[in-house]
Design a protein around this motif. Structure first.
Motif, PDB file in Angstrom:
ATOM      1  N   LEU A  59     -27.515 -20.936  -3.943  1.00 52.71           N
ATOM      2  CA  LEU A  59     -27.144 -21.293  -5.312  1.00 52.71           C
ATOM      3  C   LEU A  59     -28.375 -21.384  -6.214  1.00 52.71           C
ATOM      4  O   LEU A  59     -28.319 -21.018  -7.389  1.00 52.71           O
ATOM      5  N   ALA A  60     -29.486 -21.864  -5.669  1.00 55.56           N
ATOM      6  CA  ALA A  60     -30.719 -21.940  -6.459  1.00 55.56           C
ATOM      7  C   ALA A  60     -31.173 -20.542  -6.870  1.00 55.56           C
ATOM      8  O   ALA A  60     -31.587 -20.331  -8.010  1.00 55.56           O
ATOM      9  N   ASP A  61     -31.079 -19.580  -5.938  1.00 59.91           N
ATOM     10  CA  ASP A  61     -31.459 -18.208  -6.297  1.00 59.91           C
ATOM     11  C   ASP A  61     -30.450 -17.571  -7.241  1.00 59.91           C
ATOM     12  O   ASP A  61     -30.825 -16.792  -8.116  1.00 59.91           O
ATOM     13  N   PHE A  62     -29.183 -17.888  -7.084  1.00 54.70           N
ATOM     14  CA  PHE A  62     -28.157 -17.365  -7.998  1.00 54.70           C
ATOM     15  C   PHE A  62     -28.411 -17.843  -9.424  1.00 54.70           C
ATOM     16  O   PHE A  62     -28.127 -17.141 -10.385  1.00 54.70           O
ATOM     17  N   GLY A  63     -28.953 -19.073  -9.561  1.00 54.63           N
ATOM     18  CA  GLY A  63     -29.178 -19.653 -10.880  1.00 54.63           C
ATOM     19  C   GLY A  63     -30.114 -18.842 -11.750  1.00 54.63           C
ATOM     20  O   GLY A  63     -29.981 -18.832 -12.962  1.00 54.63           O
ATOM     21  N   GLY A  64     -31.082 -18.165 -11.156  1.00 55.19           N
ATOM     22  CA  GLY A  64     -32.008 -17.366 -11.935  1.00 55.19           C
ATOM     23  C   GLY A  64     -31.834 -15.881 -11.709  1.00 55.19           C
ATOM     24  O   GLY A  64     -32.754 -15.103 -11.925  1.00 55.19           O
ATOM     25  N   ALA A  65     -30.634 -15.488 -11.280  1.00 54.56           N
ATOM     26  CA  ALA A  65     -30.410 -14.081 -10.921  1.00 54.56           C
ATOM     27  C   ALA A  65     -30.001 -13.245 -12.114  1.00 54.56           C
ATOM     28  O   ALA A  65     -29.255 -13.689 -12.982  1.00 54.56           O
ATOM     29  N   ALA A  67     -29.049  -9.995 -11.116  1.00 53.69           N
ATOM     30  CA  ALA A  67     -28.022  -9.256 -10.373  1.00 53.69           C
ATOM     31  C   ALA A  67     -28.042  -9.726  -8.928  1.00 53.69           C
ATOM     32  O   ALA A  67     -29.081 -10.125  -8.405  1.00 53.69           O
ATOM     33  N   ALA A  68     -26.880  -9.701  -8.290  1.00 54.90           N
ATOM     34  CA  ALA A  68     -26.750 -10.039  -6.870  1.00 54.90           C
ATOM     35  C   ALA A  68     -25.797  -9.016  -6.259  1.00 54.90           C
ATOM     36  O   ALA A  68     -24.604  -9.013  -6.555  1.00 54.90           O
ATOM     37  N   LEU A  69     -26.342  -8.154  -5.399  1.00 49.26           N
ATOM     38  CA  LEU A  69     -25.553  -7.042  -4.862  1.00 49.26           C
ATOM     39  C   LEU A  69     -25.754  -6.900  -3.360  1.00 49.26           C
ATOM     40  O   LEU A  69     -26.834  -7.182  -2.838  1.00 49.26           O
ATOM     41  N   PRO A  70     -24.723  -6.431  -2.667  1.00 45.00           N
ATOM     42  CA  PRO A  70     -24.892  -6.161  -1.229  1.00 45.00           C
ATOM     43  C   PRO A  70     -25.765  -4.925  -1.021  1.00 45.00           C
ATOM     44  O   PRO A  70     -25.752  -4.003  -1.835  1.00 45.00           O
ATOM     45  N   THR A  71     -26.527  -4.936   0.062  1.00 46.77           N
ATOM     46  CA  THR A  71     -27.335  -3.764   0.411  1.00 46.77           C
ATOM     47  C   THR A  71     -26.558  -2.921   1.416  1.00 46.77           C
ATOM     48  O   THR A  71     -25.511  -3.340   1.921  1.00 46.77           O
ATOM     49  N   LEU A  72     -27.083  -1.757   1.732  1.00 45.20           N
ATOM     50  CA  LEU A  72     -26.440  -0.893   2.727  1.00 45.20           C
ATOM     51  C   LEU A  72     -26.444  -1.523   4.114  1.00 45.20           C
ATOM     52  O   LEU A  72     -25.591  -1.227   4.939  1.00 45.20           O
ATOM     53  N   ASP A  73     -27.403  -2.418   4.386  1.00 46.31           N
ATOM     54  CA  ASP A  73     -27.496  -3.094   5.684  1.00 46.31           C
ATOM     55  C   ASP A  73     -26.590  -4.318   5.780  1.00 46.31           C
ATOM     56  O   ASP A  73     -26.590  -5.004   6.801  1.00 46.31           O
ATOM     57  N   GLY A  74     -25.864  -4.645   4.714  1.00 46.66           N
ATOM     58  CA  GLY A  74     -25.011  -5.836   4.716  1.00 46.66           C
ATOM     59  C   GLY A  74     -25.733  -7.091   4.281  1.00 46.66           C
ATOM     60  O   GLY A  74     -25.204  -8.191   4.407  1.00 46.66           O
ATOM     61  N   ASP A  75     -26.953  -6.946   3.783  1.00 48.65           N
ATOM     62  CA  ASP A  75     -27.718  -8.083   3.288  1.00 48.65           C
ATOM     63  C   ASP A  75     -27.370  -8.321   1.822  1.00 48.65           C
ATOM     64  O   ASP A  75     -26.547  -7.619   1.250  1.00 48.65           O
ATOM     65  N   LEU A  76     -28.006  -9.298   1.224  1.00 42.64           N
ATOM     66  CA  LEU A  76     -27.802  -9.612  -0.189  1.00 42.64           C
ATOM     67  C   LEU A  76     -29.120  -9.446  -0.924  1.00 42.64           C
ATOM     68  O   LEU A  76     -30.134 -10.039  -0.538  1.00 42.64           O
ATOM     69  N   ARG A  77     -29.133  -8.622  -1.978  1.00 42.88           N
ATOM     70  CA  ARG A  77     -30.332  -8.451  -2.807  1.00 42.88           C
ATOM     71  C   ARG A  77     -30.081  -9.144  -4.137  1.00 42.88           C
ATOM     72  O   ARG A  77     -29.123  -8.843  -4.840  1.00 42.88           O
ATOM     73  N   ILE A  78     -30.972 -10.085  -4.455  1.00 39.00           N
ATOM     74  CA  ILE A  78     -30.903 -10.796  -5.726  1.00 39.00           C
ATOM     75  C   ILE A  78     -32.096 -10.359  -6.568  1.00 39.00           C
ATOM     76  O   ILE A  78     -33.250 -10.480  -6.147  1.00 39.00           O
ATOM     77  N   THR A  79     -31.812  -9.831  -7.738  1.00 37.04           N
ATOM     78  CA  THR A  79     -32.860  -9.470  -8.688  1.00 37.04           C
ATOM     79  C   THR A  79     -32.937 -10.592  -9.713  1.00 37.04           C
ATOM     80  O   THR A  79     -31.925 -10.975 -10.297  1.00 37.04           O
ATOM     81  N   ARG A  80     -34.139 -11.130  -9.893  1.00 36.88           N
ATOM     82  CA  ARG A  80     -34.310 -12.273 -10.789  1.00 36.88           C
ATOM     83  C   ARG A  80     -34.475 -11.850 -12.231  1.00 36.88           C
ATOM     84  O   ARG A  80     -34.926 -10.737 -12.513  1.00 36.88           O
ATOM     85  N   GLU A  81     -34.123 -12.764 -13.116  1.00 40.62           N
ATOM     86  CA  GLU A  81     -34.431 -12.559 -14.530  1.00 40.62           C
ATOM     87  C   GLU A  81     -35.943 -12.640 -14.697  1.00 40.62           C
ATOM     88  O   GLU A  81     -36.624 -13.339 -13.944  1.00 40.62           O
ATOM     89  N   GLN A  82     -36.478 -11.951 -15.664  1.00 41.75           N
ATOM     90  CA  GLN A  82     -37.926 -11.872 -15.853  1.00 41.75           C
ATOM     91  C   GLN A  82     -38.557 -13.255 -15.984  1.00 41.75           C
ATOM     92  O   GLN A  82     -39.564 -13.539 -15.348  1.00 41.75           O
ATOM     93  N   ALA A  83     -37.966 -14.125 -16.791  1.00 42.26           N
ATOM     94  CA  ALA A  83     -38.562 -15.456 -17.010  1.00 42.26           C
ATOM     95  C   ALA A  83     -38.631 -16.248 -15.712  1.00 42.26           C
ATOM     96  O   ALA A  83     -39.625 -16.939 -15.439  1.00 42.26           O
TER      97      ALA A  83
END
Length: 158
Positions: A59-65, A67-83
């Motif tokens: 949830l802490a990582d979601f707060g500054g995300a 985008a949050a997308l599944p990867t081809l390996d079944g993992d979760l990639r979270i891209t953070r906002e620039q700030a």
């Protein structure tokens, strides 16, 4: 010499030792289920704490995300906002993101920009990332097994 002065006979001692052994055996048989249930409760409490910590960290990582997308390996990639990435010291003009994965029951958070990998929780039994529609990404975390299994689903709306 009176009987009181001679002490106890071998038969009397054998009877006392046998009765004592029976009583100790009964006490140990009664103790075994109590200790097993205590261990079970301790294990469940530990699993609950690990699951709760995993949810809070995600949830802490979601707060500054951004985008949050599944990867081809079944993992979760979270891209953070620039700030947020700049505050973390992880912005170099592009955010490589954070990848969450489950390996051997360990929930791992890999920050690609900082090249750090941390085990955030242990003893988890499941980590499933899905994107059922275009609207949100779902993350299912599980702990325990059988009747004591627990799970939490987090949703990141896009």
């Amino acid at each position: 010499m009176t009987r009181a002065e001679r002490g106890h006979t071998l038969v009397e001692l054998l009877v006392v030792v046998t009765i004592s052994a029976i009583l100790v055996n009964i006490a140990m048989l009664a103790w075994k289920p109590i200790s097993a249930s205590t261990l079970s409760l301790r294990d469940r409490a530990s699993e609950d704490a690990e699951l709760r910590f995993a949810v809070e960290a995600l949830l802490a990582d979601f707060g500054g995300a951004d985008a949050a997308l599944p990867t081809l390996d079944g993992d979760l990639r979270i891209t953070r906002e620039q700030a947020v990435a700049e505050l973390a010291g992880a912005w170099d003009g592009d955010d490589d993101g954070i990848v969450w994965s489950l390996t051997d029951g360990d929930l791992i958070r890999h920050d690609e920009a900082l090249d750090t990998e941390i085990v955030m929780a242990s003893g988890l039994t499941g980590f499933v990332v899905t994107r059922p529609g275009d609207a949100e990404t779902h993350v299912l975390l599980s702990a325990g097994s059988g009747a004591g299994a627990r799970s939490v689903t987090l949703a990141w709306p896009e």
